[in-house]
Design an enzyme around this catalytic site. Sequence first.
Site, PDB file in Angstrom:
ATOM      1  CG  ASP A  49      -1.821  -0.983   1.342  1.00  0.00           C
ATOM      2  OD1 ASP A  49      -1.821  -2.008   0.505  1.00  0.00           O
ATOM      3  OD2 ASP A  49      -2.817  -1.042   2.090  1.00  0.00           O
ATOM      4  CE  LYS A  71      -4.991   2.118   3.306  1.00  0.00           C
ATOM      5  NZ  LYS A  71      -3.607   1.231   3.560  1.00  0.00           N
ATOM      6  CE  LYS A  83      -6.379  -1.375   3.426  1.00  0.00           C
ATOM      7  NZ  LYS A  83      -5.122  -1.921   3.559  1.00  0.00           N
TER       8      LYS A  83
END
Length: 241
Positions: A89, A152, A182
């Site tokens: 990430d 995300k 996300k």
Amino acid sequence: MPTRSEVAQMVDHTLLKPESTPAQVAELAAEGAELGVYSICVSPNQLPVTVPGGVKVATVCGFPSGAHQSEVKAAEAARSVRDGADEVDMVVDLALVKTGRWAEVEADIRAVRDACPAPVVLKVIIESAALTDDEIVACCEAAERAGADFVKTSTGFHPAGGASVEAVALMARTVGGRLGVKASGGIRTAEAALAMIDAGATRLGLSGTRAVLDGLDGSAASADPADEGTLGAGHSDTADY
């Protein structure tokens, strides 16, 4: 409504406090396997980590500010993959985003993508709470062009805040199912998790996973900030990932 096990399989069970210890990470891994989550997410310095039960391992890159040179992010991501990370990430360079330098945003993401090619999963953290709607859309488009697998919402550390239903819905509309979405940051209750899923989230970043899943069973109407999982000093009621 999705079942408890279905929601658990959308969760990155997360511990990113800088003071987290190996013992707390081991406890996170055991708890994640018990809860049936998709992955645990830990800081790069905690890798490698053994997780029972086939649970994936995620880590972060350029975290939490994103204010790192692209080659540094790429090197960090590559090292994390060598150390056993299945997913990375990364945080975008927010200075580039806020000045509309979209080709450079894309290049920053692509540098990390090239350093950790498929089957490693790349998620791009855009800090949606700090962005305008137009910036959210442009960030998602840059992430898609650069070959990311997910966009995300948040690190959970930015003062602007974490995930919102509105941001998740906008991100989901922008990527149109081609990328995952996300939702992460401040999701502490079953109700909040379900709202994010309804808005289009396909993965959830949670630090208080047990409380959220218990809420789905009706055994906890909401998560008590004093009971953010079972990891003690590893969790707090102000930073959720």
